[in-house]
Design a protein around this motif. Structure first.
Motif, PDB file in Angstrom:
ATOM      1  N   THR A 576       0.827  -1.206   0.000  1.00  0.00           N
ATOM      2  CA  THR A 576       0.000   0.000   0.000  1.00  0.00           C
ATOM      3  C   THR A 576       0.860   1.254   0.000  1.00  0.00           C
ATOM      4  O   THR A 576       0.591   2.213  -0.739  1.00  0.00           O
ATOM      5  CB  THR A 576      -0.929  -0.013   1.230  1.00  0.00           C
ATOM      6  N   VAL A 577       1.918   1.260   0.824  1.00  0.00           N
ATOM      7  CA  VAL A 577       2.828   2.412   0.851  1.00  0.00           C
ATOM      8  C   VAL A 577       3.503   2.575  -0.508  1.00  0.00           C
ATOM      9  O   VAL A 577       3.632   3.692  -1.029  1.00  0.00           O
ATOM     10  CB  VAL A 577       3.865   2.236   1.977  1.00  0.00           C
ATOM     11  N   LEU A 578       3.951   1.463  -1.102  1.00  0.00           N
ATOM     12  CA  LEU A 578       4.565   1.522  -2.432  1.00  0.00           C
ATOM     13  C   LEU A 578       3.578   2.069  -3.455  1.00  0.00           C
ATOM     14  O   LEU A 578       3.916   2.951  -4.259  1.00  0.00           O
ATOM     15  CB  LEU A 578       5.036   0.129  -2.848  1.00  0.00           C
ATOM     16  N   ASP A 579       2.360   1.563  -3.449  1.00  0.00           N
ATOM     17  CA  ASP A 579       1.340   2.001  -4.398  1.00  0.00           C
ATOM     18  C   ASP A 579       1.075   3.499  -4.269  1.00  0.00           C
ATOM     19  O   ASP A 579       0.908   4.214  -5.267  1.00  0.00           O
ATOM     20  CB  ASP A 579       0.063   1.199  -4.151  1.00  0.00           C
ATOM     21  N   ASP A 580       1.057   4.003  -3.039  1.00  0.00           N
ATOM     22  CA  ASP A 580       0.809   5.429  -2.824  1.00  0.00           C
ATOM     23  C   ASP A 580       1.937   6.290  -3.385  1.00  0.00           C
ATOM     24  O   ASP A 580       1.702   7.449  -3.752  1.00  0.00           O
ATOM     25  CB  ASP A 580       0.631   5.711  -1.335  1.00  0.00           C
ATOM     26  N   ARG A 581       3.158   5.751  -3.429  1.00  0.00           N
ATOM     27  CA  ARG A 581       4.268   6.519  -4.010  1.00  0.00           C
ATOM     28  C   ARG A 581       3.974   6.878  -5.467  1.00  0.00           C
ATOM     29  O   ARG A 581       4.423   7.914  -5.971  1.00  0.00           O
ATOM     30  CB  ARG A 581       5.569   5.712  -3.941  1.00  0.00           C
ATOM     31  N   PHE A 582       3.208   6.018  -6.159  1.00  0.00           N
ATOM     32  CA  PHE A 582       2.966   6.229  -7.581  1.00  0.00           C
ATOM     33  C   PHE A 582       1.760   7.129  -7.838  1.00  0.00           C
ATOM     34  O   PHE A 582       1.402   7.372  -8.990  1.00  0.00           O
ATOM     35  CB  PHE A 582       2.825   4.875  -8.287  1.00  0.00           C
ATOM     36  N   ASP A 583       1.167   7.638  -6.753  1.00  0.00           N
ATOM     37  CA  ASP A 583       0.207   8.720  -6.922  1.00  0.00           C
ATOM     38  C   ASP A 583       0.931  10.028  -7.192  1.00  0.00           C
ATOM     39  O   ASP A 583       0.313  11.004  -7.641  1.00  0.00           O
ATOM     40  CB  ASP A 583      -0.666   8.873  -5.674  1.00  0.00           C
ATOM     41  N   GLY A 584       2.244  10.044  -6.901  1.00  0.00           N
ATOM     42  CA  GLY A 584       3.056  11.227  -7.132  1.00  0.00           C
ATOM     43  C   GLY A 584       3.828  11.139  -8.437  1.00  0.00           C
ATOM     44  O   GLY A 584       3.476  10.381  -9.343  1.00  0.00           O
ATOM     45  N   THR A 608      22.090  -7.278  -3.269  1.00  0.00           N
ATOM     46  CA  THR A 608      22.040  -6.285  -2.187  1.00  0.00           C
ATOM     47  C   THR A 608      22.839  -5.030  -2.526  1.00  0.00           C
ATOM     48  O   THR A 608      23.030  -4.173  -1.671  1.00  0.00           O
ATOM     49  CB  THR A 608      22.591  -6.892  -0.882  1.00  0.00           C
ATOM     50  N   ARG A 609      23.281  -4.927  -3.780  1.00  0.00           N
ATOM     51  CA  ARG A 609      24.157  -3.797  -4.132  1.00  0.00           C
ATOM     52  C   ARG A 609      23.374  -2.563  -4.528  1.00  0.00           C
ATOM     53  O   ARG A 609      23.842  -1.446  -4.368  1.00  0.00           O
ATOM     54  CB  ARG A 609      25.083  -4.200  -5.280  1.00  0.00           C
ATOM     55  N   GLN A 610      22.192  -2.734  -5.090  1.00  0.00           N
ATOM     56  CA  GLN A 610      21.458  -1.599  -5.612  1.00  0.00           C
ATOM     57  C   GLN A 610      20.787  -0.817  -4.497  1.00  0.00           C
ATOM     58  O   GLN A 610      20.528  -1.323  -3.413  1.00  0.00           O
ATOM     59  CB  GLN A 610      20.408  -2.079  -6.622  1.00  0.00           C
ATOM     60  N   SER A 611      20.513   0.434  -4.809  1.00  0.00           N
ATOM     61  CA  SER A 611      19.775   1.281  -3.887  1.00  0.00           C
ATOM     62  C   SER A 611      18.667   1.976  -4.665  1.00  0.00           C
ATOM     63  O   SER A 611      18.632   1.938  -5.894  1.00  0.00           O
ATOM     64  CB  SER A 611      20.694   2.322  -3.231  1.00  0.00           C
ATOM     65  N   THR A 612      17.741   2.597  -3.933  1.00  0.00           N
ATOM     66  CA  THR A 612      16.622   3.289  -4.562  1.00  0.00           C
ATOM     67  C   THR A 612      16.544   4.700  -4.016  1.00  0.00           C
ATOM     68  O   THR A 612      17.198   5.031  -3.013  1.00  0.00           O
ATOM     69  CB  THR A 612      15.287   2.572  -4.257  1.00  0.00           C
ATOM     70  N   PRO A 613      15.738   5.549  -4.666  1.00  0.00           N
ATOM     71  CA  PRO A 613      15.527   6.878  -4.078  1.00  0.00           C
ATOM     72  C   PRO A 613      14.903   6.804  -2.685  1.00  0.00           C
ATOM     73  O   PRO A 613      14.957   7.771  -1.945  1.00  0.00           O
ATOM     74  CB  PRO A 613      14.559   7.540  -5.085  1.00  0.00           C
ATOM     75  N   ASP A 614      14.289   5.681  -2.371  1.00  0.00           N
ATOM     76  CA  ASP A 614      13.719   5.484  -1.032  1.00  0.00           C
ATOM     77  C   ASP A 614      14.219   4.142  -0.506  1.00  0.00           C
ATOM     78  O   ASP A 614      13.577   3.113  -0.652  1.00  0.00           O
ATOM     79  CB  ASP A 614      12.191   5.503  -1.091  1.00  0.00           C
ATOM     80  N   ASP A 615      15.407   4.137   0.112  1.00  0.00           N
ATOM     81  CA  ASP A 615      16.000   2.888   0.593  1.00  0.00           C
ATOM     82  C   ASP A 615      15.212   2.282   1.744  1.00  0.00           C
ATOM     83  O   ASP A 615      15.395   1.104   2.060  1.00  0.00           O
ATOM     84  CB  ASP A 615      17.451   3.123   1.031  1.00  0.00           C
ATOM     85  N   ARG A 616      14.331   3.060   2.366  1.00  0.00           N
ATOM     86  CA  ARG A 616      13.509   2.485   3.427  1.00  0.00           C
ATOM     87  C   ARG A 616      12.556   1.435   2.853  1.00  0.00           C
ATOM     88  O   ARG A 616      12.348   0.385   3.449  1.00  0.00           O
ATOM     89  CB  ARG A 616      12.731   3.601   4.135  1.00  0.00           C
ATOM     90  N   LEU A 617      11.997   1.737   1.686  1.00  0.00           N
ATOM     91  CA  LEU A 617      11.149   0.754   1.019  1.00  0.00           C
ATOM     92  C   LEU A 617      11.931  -0.496   0.670  1.00  0.00           C
ATOM     93  O   LEU A 617      11.447  -1.614   0.822  1.00  0.00           O
ATOM     94  CB  LEU A 617      10.550   1.348  -0.266  1.00  0.00           C
ATOM     95  N   LEU A 618      13.157  -0.311   0.185  1.00  0.00           N
ATOM     96  CA  LEU A 618      13.979  -1.447  -0.239  1.00  0.00           C
ATOM     97  C   LEU A 618      14.384  -2.305   0.959  1.00  0.00           C
ATOM     98  O   LEU A 618      14.326  -3.540   0.894  1.00  0.00           O
ATOM     99  CB  LEU A 618      15.216  -0.937  -0.972  1.00  0.00           C
ATOM    100  N   THR A 619      14.786  -1.661   2.043  1.00  0.00           N
ATOM    101  CA  THR A 619      15.180  -2.419   3.236  1.00  0.00           C
ATOM    102  C   THR A 619      14.014  -3.237   3.775  1.00  0.00           C
ATOM    103  O   THR A 619      14.160  -4.422   4.112  1.00  0.00           O
ATOM    104  CB  THR A 619      15.694  -1.458   4.319  1.00  0.00           C
ATOM    105  N   ALA A 620      12.858  -2.603   3.854  1.00  0.00           N
ATOM    106  CA  ALA A 620      11.676  -3.329   4.332  1.00  0.00           C
ATOM    107  C   ALA A 620      11.309  -4.469   3.375  1.00  0.00           C
ATOM    108  O   ALA A 620      10.899  -5.548   3.812  1.00  0.00           O
ATOM    109  CB  ALA A 620      10.501  -2.365   4.479  1.00  0.00           C
TER     110      ALA A 620
END
Length: 817
Positions: A576-584, A608-620
């Protein structure tokens, strides 16, 4: 922590009983050079063989001699394969051969505590800690062990599928925390400790095999995970030692271990121990007192599943000497002779310590062999306890081998070590095994889940992974009376044929009603989880919790309990949090969408090498994928990964369509829209979790059926269309083009809104009718998979029940009206 027993303390001093088969004659020439094991590879030596099959490789060396040389890269290590020589190493040569590379790894991380210290420092520290494990404290510890196990087992539910290794780890951690520290850890701390342990033990073994200690400082993934695990363990210990875990001093007989350490004085200087010393000893007790005990409890339950006659005899002894409802006492435990034989046999066959090491500081003689100074000596308790020379049928589970004096005179049985470094928690560990097993088995009858038995995973310890059982209450196992649903008195309920409690074919019977408090507790844990991972700020929680995502899971997965329930709620919340990111902006900009999603897809392959603009999403997400796939079959893991890739890939695909203007009805047809939405709804991954909840994969033959593929597609489509109906008003007000089927029909057919809504409702009805026909046909041909077919029906019904009541699709500004 090697697993010991008070009764065996005297036994290890007796003479060895001559083996039934005579081992090869021992060479009489002194100062012999140990033979070199064959098969060393250039540059690697025997490291590949050791890592590929540790127990098989180490067990094969005994035929070459009592001490055998192996090469680990540039290092030469002597493996001690003879139990008598291991006993000599641990007792007579303890001063000259202190602990080796494996323990040194932990010494660097945790300090010079009892587990890692040597010489006078070790003697002084043992003298300080010994009162915490004195006989006068055992009665108090037994009461706490019993209470903790009863409380934890009391939270389980009938029909729940239990991940045994994980649950036993949590149980052992709670027993140590409340018994020795008088504290209660938070749920977050308990989960963090459990998740950190694998990285700790893997890092310990890998770093011990490095050709040079400097390799441990390199930014290698295994080193980073090890360092992170050390930090987690330190934080958990801080909670217990410093009282932030919520104190329960009345549970800690005779005072807590930290209080005992802080009151002590260094014998040489007269000064009190430092806080670093207190922390080091606390970490020792947490690490040593949790993993090996929890692993042994897991193997114990697995062996009882394989040997029901042993379980019956054990329960009969408990009924005689430890009646239900009574708190165990040392005297009662001493009468459980058969139970003790069972636990000894579990520890023998599944000795937790795969290998330990010592280092010869000076030249020493070990039997006929001369060991040069600086040589590392390795021994495996697991291999020693499976030596066919010492034990008849060593791979067979035979508790009777310990009865009638059968365990006497066995220095080859060294579960807790020997000599001055013998485990200080010996009596505590044996008591914990017995008390925990008794409390669990009195309340629950574990039923084996097909294809989910324990398997050996070897690092520094021999872990038991993959065991999953379905819980049946002992009172219901034979159809006995239980309380009626309204509490009006007992109702006689014989179990129907095919009840999942019996281990036979599953039925479509309604699940046991889940207490509302259980769902609310799962929602609370999920809220803490989102904040812990930084997915939401505390201020955002009230609006987010109004979505009531836990209720969707409650409706759609009525059989989910415990860890499966938490996993499902966390999965839905994360999505749900991921889906809401794409409202932006990412929903309209393909490059941003790919930057956010591509690392999530790569994580499915362990990248485990890549990162995202929101690493909190990736870690979770990495944590969630681990929780989903741990202990899963290769077939399930491959299917789940494939369907998660398809699901996640829909986000950048939709962003590309919006950027190009090829939204539904403007270049993208209805069929293509539905295929995109089918995967983007996340229904396929949630259908896979049905198998986690059940505790086994659906039959492979069922998965191969084209009709099942159709049923799964219909299930995803029906849930998606239901979602579209309830989210319509919100999506009509969005500035970006929405992938909503009602809006698509309006554009394609040029029809009114109400006509498009009726068309979608009619399509949902047809899909459900077709699915019922598919279920009847598939159920006749695959009766053992009916539980899976029924689960897809419950999933769609749950989506409809939730979407009709949730605040998720309220139009902004309408909340509260």
């Amino acid at each position: 922590m090697v697993l010991p027993t008070t009764a065996l303390l005297a036994e290890t001093r007796k003479r060895i009983v001559p083996p039934r088969s005579t081992p090869p004659p021992v060479p009489t020439v002194r100062a012999a050079v140990p033979p070199l094991a064959p098969g060393a590879l250039p540059g690697l030596g025997h490291a590949a063989a050791l890592l590929r099959d540790p127990l098989g490789f180490l067990g094969s060396l005994a035929r070459l001699g009592g001490v055998v040389r192996i090469r680990l890269g540039p290092r030469t290590v002597c493996v001690v394969t003879d139990a008598r020589l291991v006993h000599t190493l641990l007792v007579a040569l303890a001063h000259d051969c202190p602990r080796g590379a494996v323990q040194d790894t932990l010494k660097t991380a945790f300090g010079d505590g009892l587990l890692m210290s040597e010489g006078q420092a070790h003697r002084d520290r043992r003298r300080i800690i010994q009162p915490a494990f004195g006989p006068d404290r055992m009665a108090g510890y037994l009461a706490v062990m019993h209470q903790v196990t009863e409380e934890r087992a009391g939270r389980w539910q009938p029909g729940q599928v239990l991940d045994v290794a994980k649950e036993m780890n949590h149980l052992a951690l709670e027993i140590v925390t409340r018994s020795l520290f008088g504290a209660r850890l938070s749920e977050d701390a308990t989960l963090a400790f459990h998740r950190a342990l694998p990285d700790l033990v893997k890092g310990q073994i890998v770093q011990s095999l490095y050709p040079h200690p400097a390799f441990a400082r390199l930014p290698l993934p295994v080193n980073r995970r090890f360092d992170a695990a050390v930090r987690v363990l330190n934080r958990v210990v801080d909670q217990a030692v410093n009282g932030r875990a919520g104190k329960a001093r009345s549970e800690c007989p005779g005072g807590t271990l930290p209080a005992l350490l802080r009151a002590a004085r260094d014998q040489g200087t007269g000064r009190p121990l430092t806080e670093a010393d207190v922390r080091s000893e606390a970490i020792t007790m947490f690490g040593a007192g949790t993993e090996t005990v929890s692993t042994t409890l897991t193997w114990l339950l697995d062996e009882l599943l394989r040997h029901p006659e042993v379980e019956s005899r054990l329960l009969a002894e408990l009924d005689e000497h430890l009646p239900a409802g009574t708190t165990p006492t040392p005297e009662a435990l001493s009468r459980l002779t058969y139970t003790r034989s069972v636990t000894q046999e579990v520890v023998r066959l599944h000795a937790p310590n795969a290998f330990l090491m010592r280092t010869a500081q000076v030249p020493v003689d070990l039997g006929p062999y001369r060991i040069p100074a600086g040589t590392e000596l390795l021994y495996s308790l697991t291999a020693l306890h499976r030596d066919p020379v010492r034990y008849d049928e060593p791979l067979s589970f035979r508790p009777e081998r310990w009865q009638d004096g059968g365990g006497l005179g066995r220095p080859s049985f060294l579960p807790f070590g020997a000599g001055k470094h013998k485990c200080i928690g010996e009596a505590f560990a044996w008591a914990e095994l017995t008390v925990a097993a008794a409390a669990i088995l009195r309340r629950w009858r574990p039923v084996a889940v097909p294809g989910a038995r324990a398997r050996e995973v070897v690092w520094t310890t021999v872990q038991a992974q993959g065991l999953r059982v379905r819980l049946a209450p002992r009172t219901e196992a034979a159809g006995t009376a239980t309380a009626g649903p309204t509490g009006e008195g007992p109702v006689k309920r014989p179990l129907p044929a095919g009840c999942p409690f019996t281990g036979t074919a599953a039925t479509t019977a309604a699940p046991t009603p889940r207490p509302p408090a259980e769902l609310r507790a799962a929602a609370d844990r999920h809220a803490d989880w989102t904040v812990h991972h930084g997915l939401l700020a505390p201020a955002e929680l009230p609006g987010y919790r109004a979505y009531a995502l836990h209720e969707l899971i409650g409706h759609a997965f009525p059989r989910a309990r415990g860890t499966e329930l938490d996993l499902l709620v966390d999965m839905l919340g994360w999505f749900t949090v991921l889906d809401d990111r794409f409202d932006g902006p990412p929903g309209r900009r393909p490059s941003e969408a790919h930057a956010l999603v591509d690392p999530l897809i790569s994580a499915l392959d362990g990248d485990t090498r890549q990162s995202t603009p929101d690493d909190r999403l990736l870690t979770a997400w990495r944590e969630l994928w681990h929780r989903q796939s741990e202990s899963a079959s290769p077939a399930w893991r491959a299917r789940a990964a494939r369907e998660w890739r398809a699901c996640l890939a829909t986000f950048p695909a939709e962003a590309e369509h919006r950027a190009r203007g090829t939204v539904p009805a403007l270049g993208l047809g209805l069929a293509d829209t539905m295929r995109l939405r089918r995967h983007g709804s996340c229904l396929y991954p949630f259908m896979n979790i049905l198998e986690r909840v059940h505790g086994a994969d659906a039959p492979a033959a069922l998965h191969a059926e084209p009709a099942l593929h159709r049923l799964r597609a219909n299930t995803a489509d029906a849930a998606t269309l239901i979602n579209d109906l309830y989210s319509l008003e919100r999506e009509e007000r969005q500035s970006a083009a929405a992938f909503n089927t009602v809006l698509t029909l309006q554009r394609i057919r040029g029809c009114t809104r109400s006509r498009a809504v009726r068309a979608v409702r009619a399509r949902v009805t047809r899909l459900r009718q077709e699915n019922e026909e598919l279920r009847r046909d598939l159920g006749r041909r695959h009766p053992t998979g009916r539980w899976y077919l029924d689960g897809t029906r419950e999933l769609v019904a749950g989506v409809q029940a939730w979407t009709s009541t949730s605040d998720r699709y309220l139009v902004p500004g309408d909340r509260g009206h």
